[in-house]
Design a protein around this motif. Structure first.
Motif, PDB file in Angstrom:
ATOM      1  N   ARG A   1      99.561 104.506  36.423  1.00  0.00           N
ATOM      2  CA  ARG A   1      99.145 104.806  35.050  1.00  0.00           C
ATOM      3  C   ARG A   1      99.314 103.629  34.095  1.00  0.00           C
ATOM      4  NH1 ARG A   1     101.320 110.973  33.757  1.00  0.00           N
ATOM      5  NH2 ARG A   1     100.407 111.985  35.590  1.00  0.00           N
ATOM      6  N   ASP A   2      99.424 102.409  34.632  1.00  0.00           N
ATOM      7  CA  ASP A   2      99.714 101.258  33.757  1.00  0.00           C
ATOM      8  C   ASP A   2     100.943 101.544  32.904  1.00  0.00           C
ATOM      9  OD1 ASP A   2      97.604  99.818  34.758  1.00  0.00           O
ATOM     10  OD2 ASP A   2      96.236 100.320  33.129  1.00  0.00           O
TER      11      ASP A   2
ATOM     12  N   ARG B   1      98.893  97.623  27.776  1.00  0.00           N
ATOM     13  CA  ARG B   1      99.555  98.271  28.918  1.00  0.00           C
ATOM     14  C   ARG B   1      99.043  97.708  30.240  1.00  0.00           C
ATOM     15  NH1 ARG B   1     101.903 103.433  27.937  1.00  0.00           N
ATOM     16  NH2 ARG B   1     101.350 104.062  30.049  1.00  0.00           N
ATOM     17  N   ALA B   2      97.728  97.591  30.357  1.00  0.00           N
ATOM     18  CA  ALA B   2      97.144  97.115  31.611  1.00  0.00           C
ATOM     19  C   ALA B   2      97.555  95.682  31.911  1.00  0.00           C
ATOM     20  CB  ALA B   2      95.624  97.233  31.556  1.00  0.00           C
TER      21      ALA B   2
ATOM     22  N   ARG C   1     100.247  94.046  30.851  1.00  0.00           N
ATOM     23  CA  ARG C   1     101.661  94.008  31.218  1.00  0.00           C
ATOM     24  C   ARG C   1     101.867  94.553  32.631  1.00  0.00           C
ATOM     25  NH1 ARG C   1     105.721  93.824  27.141  1.00  0.00           N
ATOM     26  NH2 ARG C   1     104.913  93.421  25.046  1.00  0.00           N
ATOM     27  N   ALA C   2     101.181  95.631  32.967  1.00  0.00           N
ATOM     28  CA  ALA C   2     101.345  96.254  34.282  1.00  0.00           C
ATOM     29  C   ALA C   2     100.969  95.292  35.402  1.00  0.00           C
ATOM     30  CB  ALA C   2     100.511  97.534  34.372  1.00  0.00           C
ATOM     31  N   ARG C   3      99.873  94.551  35.208  1.00  0.00           N
ATOM     32  CA  ARG C   3      99.455  93.599  36.245  1.00  0.00           C
ATOM     33  C   ARG C   3     100.469  92.460  36.389  1.00  0.00           C
ATOM     34  NH1 ARG C   3      96.531  97.264  35.962  1.00  0.00           N
ATOM     35  NH2 ARG C   3      98.245  97.948  37.282  1.00  0.00           N
TER      36      ARG C   3
ATOM     37  N   GLU D   1     103.528  93.855  38.200  1.00  0.00           N
ATOM     38  CA  GLU D   1     103.245  94.124  39.607  1.00  0.00           C
ATOM     39  C   GLU D   1     103.312  92.835  40.433  1.00  0.00           C
ATOM     40  OE1 GLU D   1      99.824  96.424  42.270  1.00  0.00           O
ATOM     41  OE2 GLU D   1      99.574  96.154  40.109  1.00  0.00           O
TER      42      GLU D   1
ATOM     43  N   ASP E   1      94.833  98.198  26.625  1.00  0.00           N
ATOM     44  CA  ASP E   1      94.655  96.824  27.092  1.00  0.00           C
ATOM     45  C   ASP E   1      95.999  96.125  27.284  1.00  0.00           C
ATOM     46  OD1 ASP E   1      91.940  97.184  27.057  1.00  0.00           O
ATOM     47  OD2 ASP E   1      91.623  96.168  25.129  1.00  0.00           O
TER      48      ASP E   1
ATOM     49  N   PRO F   1     106.739  99.328  38.885  1.00  0.00           N
ATOM     50  CA  PRO F   1     105.425  98.734  38.628  1.00  0.00           C
ATOM     51  C   PRO F   1     104.524  98.668  39.866  1.00  0.00           C
ATOM     52  CG  PRO F   1     107.120  97.473  37.514  1.00  0.00           C
ATOM     53  CD  PRO F   1     107.831  98.470  38.381  1.00  0.00           C
TER      54      PRO F   1
END
Length: 478
Positions: free
Chosen positions: A398-399, A444-445, A447-449, A452, A442, A393
């Protein structure tokens, strides 16, 4: 009170050696949070790192320094090291006891209807593992100053604290276990003398650190059920000693990841991967070829995904980047062969370009792949932490979605952003892969944040500082 010598011991040290074209051993610094955190501390204060010679070149270097620590420069870092060559005890210490007996037990890999039989184990334990641990303890004692502080690492050295207590009875000792810890019934699959020997050796330390609360809890339960100890909060009370058993979260080494991601070999590997991926989604795994990593079930889940969801055929590329591990142990060789057999079947059913398995040591390519995944599959049977689940992550651009086994220590902090799965359930894993591949931007983004941020909890320097703080508190060095 402060230490006048920081003593670190682990199976692999901060430096390994390779031969240059003139057959001269050249040192190179190791990777990972352990080297970053403890190696960093050893740059700032007196100390020695004791380790075991793992290769022929390491053994050559050990022979040049047979009785004392020596200084070495590697990639801009300075270390004082002592490298021990176990000689003919290496096979019993490393492959028989560490990599088979203990690793299988800690990761729940035995099949109790057939294994373990324990045949030959007492000899390997007594004549190999315990002897090497005693030699490591002796080397630590020889390098100690007036007020030493000792940090031991991992399951290879489970007997060191007990042996060291005989030489340095009042020395502060912390033992950090990077693996998961088995439940009492699982540890009880070992011969009683070995299970109790492991526990009592570790309980000679003042602090035992593990990577997640569930592993610390399992350790305390083993102490009660197998050794007759009692528990007071986080502490285990046994034979007049009080040992605090706690968890310390290890996060990513951001500086090392950033440097690796911008290096020329990584950029070159990335260009090659972009060509391979083309306009498809990348389903990635980055692992060692270890039975505990659950590669085979992951392949079966991918096969089931393509069976049930034809819309993914030709639009997803599964790349498995595997670093060869413990190929000196028969079970590991057989497991990798079984993985190749399933991979061949998948390619024959769904196309040669549906899947690639790479087996080799190529760290830049692994980093480049982690930057590019759309879905990262981390599905181990059990894992102490699993840093790939955290590094992915932080590196990813690419999220990417993380599909994560609930049996990892990393799940403790990553659960909110990952798609969490049961590592034994292929059906659930196939469904999770589909969910991850079709997830909206949305989600994906978001969750990615979250992933991270969670992956950055406990950077190596903080992780080590927290351990030292607790050790000093326990022994009254505040």
């Amino acid at each position: 009170m402060k230490t006048d010598s920081l003593l670190v011991a682990s199976n692999r040290g901060p430096v390994s050696w390779r031969l240059d074209p003139h057959d001269v051993p050249i040192p190179r610094r190791g990777f990972g949070g352990l080297v970053t955190a403890l190696g960093g501390a050893l740059q700032d204060e007196p100390g020695t790192w004791v380790s075991v010679a793992m290769s022929d070149v390491d053994r050559e270097v050990a022979a040049q320094h047979p009785a004392s620590p020596f200084a070495v420069e590697a990639d801009g870092h300075s270390y004082r090291v002592r490298v021990l060559d176990p000689g003919d005890r290496f096979e019993a210490y490393y492959n028989e006891v560490s990599n088979r007996l203990l690793w299988f037990t800690m990761h729940g890999l035995w099949n109790p209807a057939y294994e373990p039989t324990a045949r030959g184990w007492p000899l390997s334990w007594e004549g190999g593992y315990k002897q090497v641990n005693a030699d490591i303890a002796a080397a630590i004692a020889e390098a100690a100053g007036e007020r030493p502080e000792v940090h031991l690492h991992d399951y290879h050295l489970a007997g060191v604290a007990g042996s060291l207590r005989e030489r340095l009875p009042d020395t502060p000792i912390l033992h950090y276990l990077h693996t998961p810890w088995p439940r009492p019934r699982e540890l009880g699959l070992l011969p009683d003398t070995i299970a109790q020997g492991v526990m009592e050796g570790l309980l000679a330390a003042d602090v035992i650190g593990l990577s997640a609360p569930e592993w610390a809890s399992a350790f305390r339960r083993c102490a009660v059920e197998l050794c007759g100890a009692s528990v007071d909060g986080e502490a285990v009370l046994h034979k007049g000693r009080r040992t605090v058993v706690s968890d310390f979260v290890l996060g990513v080494d951001e500086l090392d990841l950033s440097s690796s991601s911008m290096a020329s070999p990584t950029l070159e590997a990335g260009r090659d991967l972009d060509t391979r991926i083309a306009n498809r989604q990348l389903l990635l795994r980055v692992d060692r070829t270890d039975l505990s990593k659950n590669i085979l079930r992951g392949l079966l889940a991918y096969e089931l995904l393509l069976e049930r969801h034809p819309e993914h055929r030709g639009k997803v590329w599964h790349y498995a980047h595997l670093n060869p591990s413990r190929q000196g142990v028969e079970e590991y060789r057989a497991y990798l062969s079984a993985c190749h057999e399933v991979a061949d079947r998948i390619r024959s059913r769904f196309g040669e370009d549906s899947l690639e398995i790479f087996v080799g040591d190529d760290y830049p390519r692994a980093v480049a792949a982690l930057q590019r995944y759309d879905v990262l599959l981390v599905n181990p049977v059990r894992d102490g932490t699993n840093l790939v689940a955290k590094e992915g992550p932080v590196l990813n651009e690419r999220d990417g979605v993380l599909v994560l086994s609930r049996e990892t220590g990393a799940a403790t902090v990553l659960r909110g952003g990952a798609v969490v799965i049961n590592p034994f359930d292929i059906e659930e894993q196939a469904d999770a892969l589909h969910l991850a591949l079709v997830m909206g931007p949305d989600d994906r983004a978001g969750r990615a944040r979250e992933l991270e941020g969670a992956a950055r909890v406990g950077p190596p320097e903080t992780w080590f500082a927290e351990q030292r703080k607790m050790l000093h508190q326990v022994v009254g060095w505040e």
